[in-house]
Design a protein around this motif. Sequence first.
Motif, PDB file in Angstrom:
ATOM      1  N   LEU A  70      47.168  36.871  31.482  1.00  0.00           N
ATOM      2  CA  LEU A  70      46.570  37.066  30.160  1.00  0.00           C
ATOM      3  C   LEU A  70      45.611  38.248  30.211  1.00  0.00           C
ATOM      4  O   LEU A  70      45.313  38.779  31.289  1.00  0.00           O
ATOM      5  CB  LEU A  70      45.841  35.799  29.729  1.00  0.00           C
ATOM      6  N   ALA A  71      45.107  38.657  29.061  1.00  0.00           N
ATOM      7  CA  ALA A  71      44.184  39.790  28.993  1.00  0.00           C
ATOM      8  C   ALA A  71      42.878  39.492  29.720  1.00  0.00           C
ATOM      9  O   ALA A  71      42.231  40.395  30.231  1.00  0.00           O
ATOM     10  CB  ALA A  71      43.910  40.161  27.542  1.00  0.00           C
ATOM     11  N   THR A  72      42.500  38.210  29.767  1.00  0.00           N
ATOM     12  CA  THR A  72      41.282  37.836  30.484  1.00  0.00           C
ATOM     13  C   THR A  72      41.624  37.700  31.969  1.00  0.00           C
ATOM     14  O   THR A  72      42.595  37.040  32.325  1.00  0.00           O
ATOM     15  CB  THR A  72      40.715  36.513  29.948  1.00  0.00           C
ATOM     16  N   PRO A  73      40.851  38.326  32.827  1.00  0.00           N
ATOM     17  CA  PRO A  73      41.239  38.430  34.238  1.00  0.00           C
ATOM     18  C   PRO A  73      41.297  37.114  35.021  1.00  0.00           C
ATOM     19  O   PRO A  73      42.020  37.030  36.000  1.00  0.00           O
ATOM     20  CB  PRO A  73      40.183  39.362  34.838  1.00  0.00           C
ATOM     21  N   ASN A  74      40.593  36.093  34.590  1.00  0.00           N
ATOM     22  CA  ASN A  74      40.551  34.856  35.369  1.00  0.00           C
ATOM     23  C   ASN A  74      41.510  33.784  34.873  1.00  0.00           C
ATOM     24  O   ASN A  74      41.550  32.691  35.425  1.00  0.00           O
ATOM     25  CB  ASN A  74      39.125  34.294  35.388  1.00  0.00           C
ATOM     26  N   GLU A  75      42.246  34.092  33.802  1.00  0.00           N
ATOM     27  CA  GLU A  75      43.125  33.090  33.197  1.00  0.00           C
ATOM     28  C   GLU A  75      44.586  33.512  33.296  1.00  0.00           C
ATOM     29  O   GLU A  75      44.913  34.688  33.187  1.00  0.00           O
ATOM     30  CB  GLU A  75      42.768  32.876  31.723  1.00  0.00           C
ATOM     31  N   VAL A  76      45.428  32.507  33.487  1.00  0.00           N
ATOM     32  CA  VAL A  76      46.869  32.716  33.515  1.00  0.00           C
ATOM     33  C   VAL A  76      47.495  31.665  32.611  1.00  0.00           C
ATOM     34  O   VAL A  76      46.956  30.566  32.456  1.00  0.00           O
ATOM     35  CB  VAL A  76      47.414  32.634  34.963  1.00  0.00           C
ATOM     36  N   GLU A  77      48.604  32.020  31.996  1.00  0.00           N
ATOM     37  CA  GLU A  77      49.297  31.078  31.123  1.00  0.00           C
ATOM     38  C   GLU A  77      50.490  30.479  31.849  1.00  0.00           C
ATOM     39  O   GLU A  77      51.251  31.196  32.503  1.00  0.00           O
ATOM     40  CB  GLU A  77      49.779  31.786  29.859  1.00  0.00           C
ATOM     41  N   LEU A  78      50.627  29.171  31.736  1.00  0.00           N
ATOM     42  CA  LEU A  78      51.871  28.526  32.150  1.00  0.00           C
ATOM     43  C   LEU A  78      52.817  28.771  30.985  1.00  0.00           C
ATOM     44  O   LEU A  78      52.759  28.095  29.970  1.00  0.00           O
ATOM     45  CB  LEU A  78      51.667  27.030  32.406  1.00  0.00           C
ATOM     46  N   ASP A  79      53.648  29.795  31.109  1.00  0.00           N
ATOM     47  CA  ASP A  79      54.459  30.260  29.990  1.00  0.00           C
ATOM     48  C   ASP A  79      55.678  29.369  29.774  1.00  0.00           C
ATOM     49  O   ASP A  79      56.056  29.104  28.645  1.00  0.00           O
ATOM     50  CB  ASP A  79      54.874  31.709  30.249  1.00  0.00           C
ATOM     51  N   PHE A  80      56.298  28.934  30.835  1.00  0.00           N
ATOM     52  CA  PHE A  80      57.463  28.052  30.770  1.00  0.00           C
ATOM     53  C   PHE A  80      57.322  26.985  31.849  1.00  0.00           C
ATOM     54  O   PHE A  80      56.871  27.282  32.957  1.00  0.00           O
ATOM     55  CB  PHE A  80      58.768  28.820  31.053  1.00  0.00           C
TER      56      PHE A  80
END
Length: 155
Positions: A70-80
């Motif tokens: 994601l645009a925020t460096p410490n966050e990731v999305e569980l996309d699938f």
Amino acid sequence: MATIRRAVPDEARMLTELTLRSKAYWGYDAAFMAEVQQNLTITPEYIDSNPVFVLEDAAQVMGFYSLKALATPNEVELDFLFIEPTGIGTGYGKQLWQHAVHTARQAGFQTILIEAEPQALKFYTKMGAVWAATKPSPVANLFPGRVLPVLRFDL
């Protein structure tokens, strides 16, 4: 015994088909499935650009997940995170979730965000994710009132 490995771009079509079968498992009609198909399509480029992992059992792909920065460096999305319908409720989802958590931690992320399928909300809360917000579904214009729960899991 199930194993998890990195997906390869040639598996894009097969993963898209698995995703659509898994989504349809929840009883959505053909009109809904036609509208969400574009949002559920995995491309070879997507696999090249994101961590995508498949779970195999007896040489058959039974599920997969992907993470998306994601645009925020410490966050990731569980996309699938999708499971073959015959494997739902067998522990494959938990195995993939635990692998995703490990992968996100190893990459230095602090939070996983999930725009969850409403039918999967119970699964994610059981895994320790907590409700953070609600957002309109990408197909809310055709299905008024449809929203997605947004969950967070702090690593």
